[in-house]
Design an enzyme around this catalytic site. Structure first.
Site, mmCIF file in Angstrom:
data_model
loop_
_atom_site.group_PDB
_atom_site.id
_atom_site.type_symbol
_atom_site.label_atom_id
_atom_site.label_comp_id
_atom_site.label_asym_id
_atom_site.label_seq_id
_atom_site.Cartn_x
_atom_site.Cartn_y
_atom_site.Cartn_z
ATOM 1 N N ALA A 83 -14.179 1.964 -44.297
ATOM 2 C CA ALA A 83 -15.180 1.182 -45.014
ATOM 3 C C ALA A 83 -14.651 0.892 -46.414
ATOM 4 O O ALA A 83 -13.750 1.570 -46.904
ATOM 5 C CB ALA A 83 -16.476 1.970 -45.105
ATOM 6 N N GLY A 129 -14.597 3.615 -40.351
ATOM 7 C CA GLY A 129 -15.366 2.542 -39.722
ATOM 8 C C GLY A 129 -14.547 1.774 -38.690
ATOM 9 O O GLY A 129 -15.095 1.245 -37.720
ATOM 10 N N GLU A 132 -14.760 3.747 -35.612
ATOM 11 C CA GLU A 132 -16.126 3.655 -35.077
ATOM 12 C C GLU A 132 -16.338 2.323 -34.357
ATOM 13 O O GLU A 132 -17.022 2.252 -33.341
ATOM 14 C CB GLU A 132 -17.134 3.824 -36.222
ATOM 15 C CG GLU A 132 -17.074 5.234 -36.797
ATOM 16 C CD GLU A 132 -18.040 5.429 -37.947
ATOM 17 O OE1 GLU A 132 -17.704 4.967 -39.053
ATOM 18 O OE2 GLU A 132 -19.112 5.999 -37.731
ATOM 19 N N GLU A 154 -13.847 10.477 -43.232
ATOM 20 C CA GLU A 154 -14.999 10.472 -44.149
ATOM 21 C C GLU A 154 -15.268 11.828 -44.783
ATOM 22 O O GLU A 154 -15.621 11.914 -45.962
ATOM 23 C CB GLU A 154 -16.265 9.999 -43.425
ATOM 24 C CG GLU A 154 -16.316 8.513 -43.151
ATOM 25 C CD GLU A 154 -15.562 8.102 -41.893
ATOM 26 O OE1 GLU A 154 -14.838 8.936 -41.307
ATOM 27 O OE2 GLU A 154 -15.695 6.930 -41.493
#
Ligand code: NAI
Length: 735
Positions: A83, A129, A132, A154
């Site tokens: 991200a 991300g 994901e 993260e």
């Protein structure tokens, strides 16, 4: 009334110069969702992309000619690296962060629920991300290239994956394997990811997209679910996690192990465990809700803010040349020399060969010492080949970059020589003279001394402008920091070149001004000294170490003294005492330890008992109290231990900034965290002072000065900040 969510999240964080997600329709009925963030070399996900993805999915749903979907990157060497952390830092409330998470989750859930097969084509970094997104696809094809890395880092930023990662990963690879990735943030290459069941197929880079397309088309006929995972895993999962009792035991144990590591200082791993557990017992939707809520909470936590701040500072340093002004262009380096093949020299040769990919001439004084160094290097190369799965050919090619020698043969063609001979001023001066006499007129001489002022080494040399300090940390291949030390006379191009080499060797580089102990050894000195004062007062070894480990240091100061060497600590302590006077006077007793030949771990005699077998839980060697001439006390309050040691550390850091040893508080924070293990979640000594408040720190110092004297004299810069009610990072403290 306006919805607060709308006003908060609709603010465009970074204006994009065009769409980041483009839909391409192929003739074979496959639609490629291509992610290509305009104007950036690397894809990172932003909140604004969720509607773009939804629009692409609308178009796919509405188009019956699209039979299958492939998600791919438009960047040549990366999938999606995570991200956009700038966006996360800019968020002003937990609500805003949770909203970002919910919107992204909704888009990914739509992708996952698509009735057309969706396959991710992965090449390059597939992290956070990015992973994901890949997890929301029905299957994953990855390139075998070493650039391909998969992971959920993260947790290292004090966060948790918030786009479904905590829910989809355990469902795909099993809870145990998922927690291993979620709690450590570790990154896997494609083969490992395949073994774990995270990736379905690993293929050479040029055919990743084609194979993903074939995969997707093949799935149009049958079930779309991933083939990854195995029966064995399913069985273990049923036993461990699917039945409520097994689940309770499993998660309790995982929590215990986590707390043993974090001492409760890092909230993210605990929240990850809770969210994964909740998702398993209450289902995917509930799990996603918990994930978004936890993300909002963690994203606003002081710990995550500090960890993200460090991440930024590290990124800034990657772009920082270390020196400004004219004549500051780095010169091209073609060949490097290393003098001394001991612990440090071998490590420096290794990172130069492996990371900087430069040829290295490694010289020691005789065959025996050289042989030891070469054997050490060989171990490092073998270990690398094992962990990276390199072929013998690849390993030998890397190892061949280092050529050993006992003479200065070949030194005339070198561009930069790093010396790591014994810590002895006369010896260092002698090798400096030899090297400058042998090498060309642009040869740079860098010293890896840990305590001798570079100015003293350069004194009397024929080319002091080409002398610089490159202070590495042990073990060199693992420790991320390099402290570059410049003297008044070091030429700017020399500094720029040393910084450039450090970066190529894979290090985060700070540039500091010369002075006794430079920055890192100087702030470590009073900290270790204070631990020794406590010992001399009879405070037990375990009480000191435990208190500072709970504060967040990886090991306590007494263990560190044993690791560094009590004799080495004593030697550096004397240098600092000479340079800074009474403020750094050594505590009574340390000299007696050295006279007693207690050098620490290296000779098996230190504060701890190295005779016992238990490596992870060493006992204190009680005879140390006899040598120190004290009775161990039973009433040592932990807060006082922490206050005294930490105040010494941060106060000295403030002296260094005030005296211009450091260029910035940022460099000081990075140096302390990455070189000395100052607790990352506290952001570094300067961030820590800012968080506590300079005035509060000064009050602590004054209190301790009354009790213990001059060594707690507050740094002038701290006094000034306290008086003006300012902080190191510039913002006035809220009153
Ligand atoms: P070491 O004792 O393992 O290695 C020193 C090597 O230098 C030996 O192999 C020795 O044979 C060789 N040597 C001695 N005289 C030489 C000469 N004239 N020419 C070529 N080689 C010669 O020592 P270590 O621990 O590697 O330390 C080296 C330097 O790095 C010291 O200045 C030390 O202060 C510094 N340093 C050490 C750190 C540590 O954690 N050990 C950390 C940071 C810096």
């Amino acid at each position: 009334m306006t919805n607060p969510a709308e006003t908060l999240v609709s603010r465009p964080p970074v204006p994009a110069a065009g769409p980041a997600i483009v839909l391409e329709r192929r003739d074979d009925g496959v639609a490629v969702i291509r992610i290509d963030v305009p104007g950036e070399s690397v894809n990172t996900l932003r909140g604004a992309f969720a509607p773009e993805l939804e629009a692409a999915l609308d178009a796919i749903d509405a188009d019956p000619s699209v039979r299958a979907v492939v998600v791919a990157s438009g960047k040549p060497d990366g999938f999606v690296a995570g991200a956009d952390i700038k966006e996360l830092i800019a968020a002003t409330s937990g609500y805003e962060l949770s909203e970002l998470s919910r919107r992204g989750q909704a888009a990914f859930s739509r992708l996952a629920a698509s009735n057309k097969p969706v396959v991710a084509a992965i090449h390059g970094a597939c992290l956070g991300g990015g992973l994901e997104l890949a997890l929301a696809c029905h299957a994953r094809v990855a390139s075998s290239d070493e650039k391909t890395r998969l992971g959920l880092p993260e947790v290292q930023l004090g966060l948790l994956p918030a786009l479904g990662g905590t829910q989809r990963l355990p469902r795909l690879v099993g809870t145990e394997a998922a927690l291993d990735l979620l709690l450590t943030g570790k990154q896997l290459d494609a083969r490992r990811a395949q073994r774990m069941g995270l990736v379905d197929e690993v293929v050479p880079t040029p055919i990743v997209l084609d194979v993903a397309v074939k995969f997707a088309l093949a799935r149009t006929a049958g079930p779309t679910a991933s083939r990854a995972g195995s029966k064995r895993k399913a069985f273990a999962e049923a036993l461990l996690v699917k039945n409520p009792l097994g689940r309770a035991v499993f998660f309790e144990q995982a929590k215990k192990r986590t707390l043993a590591k974090t001492h409760g200082n890092y909230p993210a791993p605990e929240r990850i465990l809770e969210v994964v557990r909740l998702g398993l017992s209450r289902g995917l939707e509930a799990g996603l809700g918990a994930e978004a809520a936890a993300f909002g909470e963690l994203g606003q936590s002081a710990e995550a803010r500090e960890l993200m701040g460090l991440f930024f500072a590290q990124n800034e340093l990657k772009k920082d040349p270390g020196v400004a002004g004219p004549n500051a262009e780095p010169r091209k380096l073609k060949r490097i020399g290393v003098l001394g093949a001991g612990l440090m020299g071998a490590g420096v040769a290794y990172v130069t060969a492996v990371n900087a990919k430069l040829p290295v001439r490694l010289k020691d004084r005789d065959e025996r010492s050289l042989g030891r160094g070469v054997a050490h290097l060989h171990e490092l190369f073998v270990e690398r080949a094992r962990s990276r799965r390199l072929s013998d050919f690849e390993r030998d090619r890397e190892a061949a970059r280092v050529t050993p020698a006992t003479t200065y043969d070949g030194f005339d063609g070198l561009d930069l020589v790093i010396e790591a001979v014994f810590e002895d001023l006369t010896l260092k001066r002698a090798v400096l003279a030899d090297v400058l006499a042998t090498g060309g007129k642009n040869l740079i001489f860098a010293s890896n001394t840990s305590s001798l002022p570079i100015t003293k080494i350069a004194e009397g040399s024929v080319a002091p402008e080409r002398v610089i300090g490159m202070h590495y940390f042990s073990p060199v291949p693992k420790m991320p920091l390099l402290e570059v030390i410049t003297t008044e006379r070091t030429a700017p191009w020399v500094t720029a070149t040393a910084v450039e080499l450090g970066k190529k060797q894979g290090k985060t580089v700070i540039v500091v001004r010369d002075g006794a102990g430079f920055y890192t050894s100087r702030i470590l000195g009073p900290y270790l000294n204070e631990a020794s004062f406590l010992l001399a007062e009879g405070v037990p070894v375990e009480a000191i170490d435990t208190a500072l480990v709970r504060f967040g240091f990886p090991v306590g100061p007494v263990t560190l003294l044993d690791e560094v060497g009590i004799d080495v600590g004593f030697k550096v302590g004397k240098i600092l005492h000479e340079a800074f006077g009474e403020r750094m006077a050594l505590p009574p007793g340390v000299e007696r330890l050295v006279e007693d030949e207690r050098f620490g771990k290296k000779n098996g005699r230190g504060f701890y008992d190295y005779g016992t077998k238990k490596k992870d839980k060493r006992e204190v060697d009680a005879s140390v109290y006899t040598v120190l001439g004290v009775e161990p006390k039973s009433d040592a309050p932990a807060p006082d231990i922490v206050e005294r040691c930490v105040l010494q550390f941060v106060n000295e850091a403030a002296y260094c900034l005030g005296e211009g040893i450091l260029r910035s508080a940022r460099d000081g924070d990075i140096g302390a965290v990455f070189g000395l293990g100052f607790p990352p979640f506290r952001g570094g000594p300067f961030r820590y002072v800012d968080a506590v408040g300079p005035a509060e720190i000064v009050r602590g110092l004054e209190r301790q000065e009354k009790a213990h004297g001059e060594r707690f004299r507050a740094a002038p810069l701290l006094l000034e900040l306290a008086r003006k009610n300012e902080t190191f990072y510039g913002k006035p403290r809220p009153t």
